[in-house]
Structures are given as structure tokens and as C-alpha cells.
Design a protein around this motif. Structure first.
Motif, PDB file in Angstrom:
ATOM      1  N   ILE A   7       0.849  -1.192   0.000  1.00  0.00           N
ATOM      2  CA  ILE A   7       0.000   0.000   0.000  1.00  0.00           C
ATOM      3  C   ILE A   7       0.883   1.240   0.000  1.00  0.00           C
ATOM      4  CG2 ILE A   7      -0.329  -0.225   2.528  1.00  0.00           C
ATOM      5  CD1 ILE A   7      -3.069   1.248   0.501  1.00  0.00           C
ATOM      6  N   HIS A   8       0.586   2.146  -0.906  1.00  0.00           N
ATOM      7  CA  HIS A   8       1.389   3.356  -1.015  1.00  0.00           C
ATOM      8  C   HIS A   8       0.856   4.417  -0.053  1.00  0.00           C
ATOM      9  CE1 HIS A   8       3.341   1.613  -4.448  1.00  0.00           C
ATOM     10  NE2 HIS A   8       2.183   1.376  -4.992  1.00  0.00           N
ATOM     11  N   ILE A   9       1.221   4.289   1.218  1.00  0.00           N
ATOM     12  CA  ILE A   9       0.760   5.248   2.223  1.00  0.00           C
ATOM     13  C   ILE A   9       1.506   6.565   1.998  1.00  0.00           C
ATOM     14  CG2 ILE A   9       0.542   5.732   4.702  1.00  0.00           C
ATOM     15  CD1 ILE A   9       0.650   2.697   5.185  1.00  0.00           C
ATOM     16  N   PRO A  10       0.805   7.674   1.818  1.00  0.00           N
ATOM     17  CA  PRO A  10       1.515   8.947   1.608  1.00  0.00           C
ATOM     18  C   PRO A  10       2.071   9.523   2.912  1.00  0.00           C
ATOM     19  CG  PRO A  10      -0.858   9.256   1.426  1.00  0.00           C
ATOM     20  CD  PRO A  10      -0.648   7.813   1.749  1.00  0.00           C
ATOM     21  N   LEU A  21      12.556   2.473  -1.439  1.00  0.00           N
ATOM     22  CA  LEU A  21      13.206   3.790  -1.485  1.00  0.00           C
ATOM     23  C   LEU A  21      13.110   4.383  -2.894  1.00  0.00           C
ATOM     24  CD1 LEU A  21      14.808   5.780   0.283  1.00  0.00           C
ATOM     25  CD2 LEU A  21      16.893   4.731  -0.565  1.00  0.00           C
ATOM     26  N   LEU A  22      13.348   3.531  -3.907  1.00  0.00           N
ATOM     27  CA  LEU A  22      13.258   4.019  -5.287  1.00  0.00           C
ATOM     28  C   LEU A  22      11.812   4.368  -5.661  1.00  0.00           C
ATOM     29  CD1 LEU A  22      15.864   1.715  -7.036  1.00  0.00           C
ATOM     30  CD2 LEU A  22      15.990   4.184  -6.835  1.00  0.00           C
ATOM     31  N   LEU A  23      10.876   3.581  -5.150  1.00  0.00           N
ATOM     32  CA  LEU A  23       9.461   3.892  -5.415  1.00  0.00           C
ATOM     33  C   LEU A  23       9.078   5.225  -4.783  1.00  0.00           C
ATOM     34  CD1 LEU A  23       7.559   0.518  -4.870  1.00  0.00           C
ATOM     35  CD2 LEU A  23       7.702   1.818  -6.972  1.00  0.00           C
ATOM     36  N   ALA A  24       9.566   5.440  -3.561  1.00  0.00           N
ATOM     37  CA  ALA A  24       9.249   6.701  -2.866  1.00  0.00           C
ATOM     38  C   ALA A  24       9.844   7.893  -3.604  1.00  0.00           C
ATOM     39  CB  ALA A  24       9.766   6.653  -1.434  1.00  0.00           C
ATOM     40  N   SER A  25      10.974   7.664  -4.298  1.00  0.00           N
ATOM     41  CA  SER A  25      11.619   8.770  -5.020  1.00  0.00           C
ATOM     42  C   SER A  25      10.765   9.269  -6.174  1.00  0.00           C
ATOM     43  CB  SER A  25      12.991   8.337  -5.537  1.00  0.00           C
ATOM     44  OG  SER A  25      12.845   7.537  -6.683  1.00  0.00           O
ATOM     45  N   MET A  26       9.766   8.482  -6.571  1.00  0.00           N
ATOM     46  CA  MET A  26       8.873   8.970  -7.640  1.00  0.00           C
ATOM     47  C   MET A  26       7.440   9.117  -7.137  1.00  0.00           C
ATOM     48  SD  MET A  26       9.183   5.666 -10.052  1.00  0.00           S
ATOM     49  CE  MET A  26      10.002   4.270  -9.355  1.00  0.00           C
ATOM     50  N   GLY A  27       7.306   9.182  -5.824  1.00  0.00           N
ATOM     51  CA  GLY A  27       6.004   9.477  -5.241  1.00  0.00           C
ATOM     52  C   GLY A  27       5.100   8.284  -5.048  1.00  0.00           C
ATOM     53  N   HIS A  28       5.609   7.066  -5.273  1.00  0.00           N
ATOM     54  CA  HIS A  28       4.803   5.867  -5.029  1.00  0.00           C
ATOM     55  C   HIS A  28       5.000   5.462  -3.569  1.00  0.00           C
ATOM     56  CE1 HIS A  28       4.092   4.481  -9.393  1.00  0.00           C
ATOM     57  NE2 HIS A  28       4.377   5.760  -9.359  1.00  0.00           N
ATOM     58  N   ILE A  49       8.055   9.124   1.465  1.00  0.00           N
ATOM     59  CA  ILE A  49       9.465   8.864   1.800  1.00  0.00           C
ATOM     60  C   ILE A  49       9.594   8.485   3.282  1.00  0.00           C
ATOM     61  CG2 ILE A  49      10.223  11.237   2.422  1.00  0.00           C
ATOM     62  CD1 ILE A  49      12.250   9.418  -0.105  1.00  0.00           C
ATOM     63  N   PHE A  55       5.003  14.988  -1.862  1.00  0.00           N
ATOM     64  CA  PHE A  55       5.291  14.449  -3.197  1.00  0.00           C
ATOM     65  C   PHE A  55       6.069  15.487  -4.018  1.00  0.00           C
ATOM     66  CE2 PHE A  55       4.038  14.551  -7.684  1.00  0.00           C
ATOM     67  CZ  PHE A  55       4.518  13.324  -8.113  1.00  0.00           C
ATOM     68  N   VAL A 100       9.664  15.704  -2.884  1.00  0.00           N
ATOM     69  CA  VAL A 100      10.453  14.540  -3.329  1.00  0.00           C
ATOM     70  C   VAL A 100      10.793  14.675  -4.814  1.00  0.00           C
ATOM     71  CG1 VAL A 100      10.313  12.040  -3.768  1.00  0.00           C
ATOM     72  CG2 VAL A 100       9.588  12.942  -1.581  1.00  0.00           C
TER      73      VAL A 100
END
Lengths: 214, 236
Positions: free
Chosen positions: A3-6, A88-95, A98, B104, B107
Motif C-alpha cells: 500500500i502506497h501510504i503517503p 526507497l526508489l518507489l518513494a523517489s517517484m512518489g509511489h 518517503i 510528493f 520529493v
């Protein structure tokens, strides 16, 4: 289940604990694995494959992430490294936020870990690799849905306290029932699709390069 | 996943004021903004931070429309939480969505103006082991992406997405299995070439960055945002 929790949804103590646990485990593992250079390209390649597989559309509001496959192929230690790097890489594109990388690492690693041990267990009972990897994958992914809902459940702090420092009420900040009722059906559907795909990939590897399987 | 490809392109091809700042100053700015977003409970402060971030994105010559389109993804997930928070407060759901959206943007601003390799090199100072895996994953991502795109293109012609859903799943599994076996071969060759070149468990980044006035300005802007969020009010 991933789950992509923001950012900004979960309380600071919770995501800091997630980072603490995952980075603590990674630190311990780094002493064990840092000289295992031979696995480095393989782990990185599987992590890259996990990232790419997430972009393959399935026609449903979810995607595969191959975490259970990475667990079966990489084992319990390297799959933690892979889970952290992918998140970490997913978070770097907003998925996913962070700040949630630590918690998401634990969730994704739990899938890898459970599928690794379930796969090893079922392998002793039956010989059909499609069935054992699919069942292992489905159970692991279902468990991780429970873990995600549990994380959201323990994130609940008093909403009034959250907004105004001195008021104390017992209301939930995030309704766990509403959250679970949205996430569980999507998660289970995704888990079903992913477990079939994992089963088929493991069967394919079994036919073509069986030495890669544990 | 084409975002990672474009983010990498934006960070390496553009030469704006913000792109030329050091990784250190941009990381400090990012951390200040992130912490202020996480700690604030003010909608006005969040709106102001979003405005500053959008202005920086514009100054950095990044495609605003595309980034706002990407922002739909985290906003969608934030809205799942927002729906779950509706019963507790009317303000909290809006805060969650704005926090998700603003973090977002912070980032994307960091990664679209700083090459991944520089960030990984910075992280490798804390853990060389993790830095290595991050760097190699990033490198392999582009190698595999090309391979997967070519395979998907050729398989589409032969009916990758069939009307029979089970057949589609089988085709996707075979595709991933194929790519996986190919990737294992590449990784074995890569390991051998690393050994031949005398790899000793560390990758080096030779480009030196010089700290200047613009870095000071970026750090002070970040600290200013953090201080302002403190004035508006923090809650842990």
C-alpha cells in the motif's frame, strides 16, 4: 500487498519506528552480507525486475510487485535489502511517502519472508511447484494485508489530541473498518492474481533453470 | 514506471539554478520542508509551502503539468486515508491530502534536480553496502526496462493481452520468467566483469561539487520554511 501510504498520514512515532526496525535489521545484515559480492548483481537485478513488474498493467487498480518471488529466490536476508531498495526508489517517484519507506520495507519483507518459509515447508509435502508457490504467495500476501491494516490500526491516536493539544477523546483518527473495507477486497484480488503469476514464473524457472530455486 | 526514466532525464539534462546547487544543500532543503510538512497542522502553511515548491519546480524548468499529473497517484492513495478519516474530523482529511501532495512535490523537486547517482553516493557515505545495491538496481533498471519494452512490443503483436484472462496471466508470467532468466545471465556477466576490473566492494563518484552562495540561499530558504512551520504550530 503493497500500500502506497503517503507522507503525513501516519504519526511520527510510527514511521520512525518503521525506519528504526528496518534500518536496524539492515545494519545487522550488512555485517553478514557485505562481503557477499557475488549476490550483489543478482539482488540488484531482481530489485530492478520488481520495480519494472510494477509497471505491467493488469487491468485492475493494483499491480504485481514480485515480493513473494524475491523471497523464494533471494531468501530471508537478501530479500530485506531488496525490499528496502525497491521501496526507497518507489518513494523517489512518489509511489508511497518517503517517511513510510521503513514501514513499507517491513510489509514487503514480511511477504518475502513468509513466502520463503511457506515455500520451503510445502516443498517437503508436494512436488507441484505451481501449486506450492501459488499457495505460499497467496498466504504471504494475505498476511501482509493484515499487517497493513494492523499498522493503520495502531496508528490511531486521538483526533482531538492530534489537532488541539489539550483535548482528550477516544475517537479513531483513521477508521480501521472503513480503511480495511476499501483495501481488503482490492488487496485480495491483487494477491490472487500475483500468486497465480508467481506460480507460473516459478514453474517456468523450474522447467528452464531449476538450480535457481531453493 | 516511466516516471523514473523521466526524473533521471530531468535531473541530468537540465542546467538551472537549482540543478547546479550541491546535493548537500538540496538534501538539507528537502529535509527542512519535509519535516515542516509532517509537523504542521496548518492548511495555510501547507498552501504556502505548495506555492513555494511549485515556484521552485517552475524555476527549475520542470514540466509542471506532467508533475501535477503524477501527483494524482499519491493524492489517490491519500484520499483512501482521507475517506477513512471523515468520521473523526472535517479538517484532518484535507490535511492528509495536502500533506501527501506537498511531500510528493518536495520529493519530485529533489530527485528531478539531483541525479540519482549523486544521492546514492551521498547515502553510501552512511552505508557503502546499501549504496552499492541502490546504484546497481538503478543501473539495471534501465537495462531491463529496455529489454521489457522490446519484449512487450513484440508480444503485443502476438496477443499478449488475450480475451482469455488466464492466457493473459500465462503470457505475462512467461514474459517475466524470460526477462528474469535473461537478467540472471546479465548479472552473472556483470559480476565477472566487476571482478576482472578489481572490484573491492565500493563504487566511486569522481565529480566534485563546490559549495557556493546559491547553496546558502537554498539552505536558508529551507530553514525559513521550517521556522515558519514552528511559528504556525507543530504537533507530534
Amino acid at each position: 500487498m503493497h500500500i502506497h501510504i503517503p507522507d503525513g498520514v501516519l504519526p511520527v512515532w510510527l514511521w520512525l519506528s518503521g525506519y528504526g526496525i528496518s534500518l536496524g535489521l539492515l545494519l545487522l545484515l550488512s555485517f553478514k552480507l557485505k562481503n557477499d559480492w557475488k549476490s550483489l548483481p543478482k539482488v540488484s537485478m531482481i530489485s530492478a525486475l520488481m520495480l519494472i513488474s510494477m509497471s505491467i498493467p493488469l487491468g485492475i487498480p493494483t499491480h504485481i510487485n514480485l515480493s513473494t518471488l524475491s523471497g523464494i529466490l533471494l531468501g530471508p536476508y537478501w530479500s530485506l535489502v531488496s525490499s528496502f531498495v525497491v521501496n526507497l526508489l518507489l518513494a523517489s517517484m512518489g509511489h508511497g511517502g518517503i517517511t513510510i519507506v521503513g514501514l513499507n520495507t517491513i510489509v514487503v519483507w514480511s511477504e518475502a519472508l513468509a513466502s520463503y518459509f511457506l515455500f520451503s515447508f510445502f516443498k517437503k509435502l508436494m512436488k507441484n511447484y505451481f501449486v506450492i508457490s501459488s499457495i505460499s504467495s497467496f498466504i504471504a500476501l494475505t498476511l501482509s494485508i493484515g499487517l497493513v491494516v494492523s499498522i493503520v490500526a495502531i496508528s490511531n491516536v486521538n483526533p482531538a489530541e492530534f489537532l488541539h493539544h489539550h483535548v482528550h477523546q477516544t475517537k479513531e483518527r483513521i477508521s480501521v473498518i472503513t480503511f480495511a473495507s476499501i483495501v481488503t477486497p482490492i488487496g485480495l484480488y491483487g494477491a490472487f492474481i500475483e500468486s497465480i503469476i508467481t506460480g507460473m514464473i516459478v514453474s517456468y524457472i523450474r522447467r528452464t533453470k531449476p538450480n535457481l530455486l531453493p | 514506471m516511466s516516471e523514473i526514466f523521466l526524473i533521471d532525464y530531468f535531473s541530468t539534462s537540465k542546467k538551472t539554478f537549482y540543478h547546479s546547487a550541491t546535493t548537500f544543500s538540496k538534501l538539507i532543503f528537502f529535509l527542512c520542508v519535509l519535516f515542516s510538512i509532517l509537523l504542521t497542522q496548518s492548511l495555510i502553511f501547507l498552501s504556502l509551502t505548495i506555492t513555494i515548491l511549485l515556484a521552485l519546480i517552475k524555476i527549475s524548468d520542470l514540466p509542471l503539468t506532467k508533475i501535477l499529473k503524477w501527483a494524482l497517484y499519491p493524492t489517490f492513495f491519500a484520499s483512501i486515508f482521507a475517506i477513512s478519516q471523515l468520521s473523526s474530523s472535517s479538517l484532518l482529511p484535507l490535511l492528509s491530502i495536502l500533506k501527501g501532495f506537498s511531500s510528493f512535490l518536495s520529493v519530485i523537486l529533489l530527485f528531478s534536480t539531483t541525479p540519482y547517482t549523486k544521492i546514492f553516493y551521498f547515502l553510501s557515505k552512511f552505508s557503502g553496502f546499501l549504496g552499492n545495491v541502490l546504484f546497481l538496481t538503478y543501473r539495471f533498471f534501465f537495462v531491463l526496462l529496455n529489454d521489457v519494452e522490446n519484449r512487450i512490443r513484440s508480444l503485443k503483436v502476438r496477443g499478449l493481452y488475450s480475451a482469455n484472462k488466464l492466457q493473459t496471466l500465462k503470457n505475462i508470467s512467461n514474459l517475466i520468467g524470460h526477462v528474469f532468466l535473461n537478467s540472471i545471465e546479465i548479472s552473472e556477466k556483470f559480476y565477472n566483469s566487476l571482478m576482472i576490473r578489481g572490484f573491492k566492494g565500493k563504487f566511486y563518484h569522481l565529480e566534485k561539487e563546490s559549495f557556493g552562495l546559491k547553496d546558502l540561499a537554498i539552505i536558508f530558504l529551507g530553514l525559513g520554511i521550517l521556522a515558519l512551520s514552528g511559528v504556525v504550530g507543530w504537533t507530534l
